[in-house]
Design a protein around this motif. Structure first.
Motif, PDB file in Angstrom:
ATOM      1  N   THR A 128      16.218 -56.544 -19.788  1.00 51.18           N
ATOM      2  CA  THR A 128      14.838 -57.034 -19.783  1.00 51.18           C
ATOM      3  C   THR A 128      13.926 -56.112 -20.580  1.00 51.18           C
ATOM      4  N   VAL A 129      14.110 -54.803 -20.423  1.00 55.32           N
ATOM      5  CA  VAL A 129      13.305 -53.848 -21.190  1.00 55.32           C
ATOM      6  C   VAL A 129      13.540 -54.045 -22.690  1.00 55.32           C
ATOM      7  N   LYS A 130      14.790 -54.252 -23.079  1.00 55.26           N
ATOM      8  CA  LYS A 130      15.092 -54.482 -24.499  1.00 55.26           C
ATOM      9  C   LYS A 130      14.396 -55.737 -25.011  1.00 55.26           C
ATOM     10  N   ALA A 131      14.411 -56.787 -24.189  1.00 53.94           N
ATOM     11  CA  ALA A 131      13.757 -58.033 -24.593  1.00 53.94           C
ATOM     12  C   ALA A 131      12.242 -57.852 -24.680  1.00 53.94           C
ATOM     13  N   LEU A 132      11.685 -57.103 -23.747  1.00 53.23           N
ATOM     14  CA  LEU A 132      10.240 -56.860 -23.772  1.00 53.23           C
ATOM     15  C   LEU A 132       9.837 -56.022 -24.977  1.00 53.23           C
ATOM     16  N   LEU A 133      10.718 -55.107 -25.371  1.00 54.63           N
ATOM     17  CA  LEU A 133      10.425 -54.258 -26.530  1.00 54.63           C
ATOM     18  C   LEU A 133      10.348 -55.069 -27.825  1.00 54.63           C
ATOM     19  N   VAL A 134      11.135 -56.128 -27.893  1.00 58.25           N
ATOM     20  CA  VAL A 134      11.096 -56.975 -29.089  1.00 58.25           C
ATOM     21  C   VAL A 134       9.711 -57.602 -29.239  1.00 58.25           C
ATOM     22  N   LYS A 135       9.150 -58.033 -28.109  1.00 47.17           N
ATOM     23  CA  LYS A 135       7.834 -58.672 -28.132  1.00 47.17           C
ATOM     24  C   LYS A 135       6.695 -57.652 -28.179  1.00 47.17           C
ATOM     25  N   ASN A 136       6.958 -56.463 -27.631  1.00 38.19           N
ATOM     26  CA  ASN A 136       5.898 -55.459 -27.514  1.00 38.19           C
ATOM     27  C   ASN A 136       6.480 -54.082 -27.838  1.00 38.19           C
ATOM     28  N   PRO A 137       6.666 -53.774 -29.115  1.00 35.16           N
ATOM     29  CA  PRO A 137       7.312 -52.511 -29.507  1.00 35.16           C
ATOM     30  C   PRO A 137       6.548 -51.289 -29.011  1.00 35.16           C
ATOM     31  N   ALA A 138       7.300 -50.230 -28.756  1.00 34.71           N
ATOM     32  CA  ALA A 138       6.703 -48.979 -28.286  1.00 34.71           C
ATOM     33  C   ALA A 138       6.142 -48.179 -29.456  1.00 34.71           C
ATOM     34  N   PRO A 139       5.115 -47.368 -29.206  1.00 31.49           N
ATOM     35  CA  PRO A 139       4.619 -46.451 -30.243  1.00 31.49           C
ATOM     36  C   PRO A 139       5.725 -45.491 -30.680  1.00 31.49           C
ATOM     37  N   ASP A 140       5.595 -44.961 -31.867  1.00 26.91           N
ATOM     38  CA  ASP A 140       6.601 -44.046 -32.393  1.00 26.91           C
ATOM     39  C   ASP A 140       6.749 -42.819 -31.487  1.00 26.91           C
ATOM     40  N   GLN A 141       7.994 -42.532 -31.105  1.00 24.97           N
ATOM     41  CA  GLN A 141       8.249 -41.437 -30.166  1.00 24.97           C
ATOM     42  C   GLN A 141       7.927 -40.078 -30.775  1.00 24.97           C
TER      43      GLN A 141
END
Length: 215
Positions: A128-141
């Motif tokens: 689910t986290v992977k799917a959410l990341l596709v829609k809402n990418p995280a800021p650059d680490q």
């Protein structure tokens, strides 16, 4: 009786809290056995226990222990720590499905079932986290470390909330209703159930493994 059946748990609790205990006892004693059993099933556990009737946990424990011809479970029968999500599932089983919980305890299968549930839920959350990341990418680490951590924590919290039905019988935690933990059984040495309204000391005081009769 039909009116009681149509009420939810909280409404029945409020209703019976206003009935004098002596009057309710007298009414129960005046009923035929089948009607008394049916009415007792609709009276909230807290009210029943205060009148001296067994709790849901006690009834479930007795029924299953007699079926398996065992008086008292060993601590290892509870399966030990089953992972973060497996423990939540274990607590839900005990609080809302006591018959199934005690059957798994006496069959020595509770730990394995809960560890499998832990793996299932953990995999669901990761996916689910992977799917959410596709829609809402995280800021650059590398350039926005704190924002990245906060974003990932928020996504995981969202995924964990979405996973609650896997742990709680198809329900969100807020939909579960009143747990069947007014008088839990065999609590000594076990961590407090997350649905139990009391301290660890209160929890362990409920179970007396040295007693001939468990409650």
């Amino acid at each position: 009786m039909q009116q009681l059946e149509d009420m939810n748990e909280l409404d029945r609790l409020y209703l019976f809290e206003d009935v004098p205990e002596e009057d309710l006892k007298a009414h129960l004693e005046s009923l035929p056995e089948d009607e008394r059993v049916a009415l007792l099933a609709l009276i909230p556990e807290e009210i029943r226990c205060n009148m001296g009737y067994p709790s849901d946990q006690q009834n479930a424990f007795l029924e299953v222990s007699e079926r398996f011809d065992k008086l008292w479970p060993k601590l290892e029968d509870f399966g030990g720590f089953s992972g973060r999500y497996g423990q939540k599932y274990k607590d839900w089983l005990e609080a809302y499905c006591p018959e199934e919980f005690w059957e798994l305890v006496f069959k020595k299968e509770l730990g394995a079932v809960c560890r499998a549930k832990n793996e299932e839920v953990a995999n669901f959350i990761d996916d689910t986290v992977k799917a959410l990341l596709v829609k809402n990418p995280a800021p650059d680490q590398n350039t926005h470390f704190l924002e990245h951590v906060g974003h990932m924590n928020a996504l995981k919290a969202q995924a964990e909330e979405m996973a609650e039905p896997l742990m709680f019988g198809g329900c969100q935690r807020g939909e579960l209703g009143i747990p069947k933990l007014e008088r839990p059984v065999a609590t000594r040495g076990r961590g407090k159930n997350m649905f139990f309204n009391g301290t660890q000391e209160d929890w362990e005081d409920c179970g007396k493994p040295d007693a001939i009769i468990p409650f």
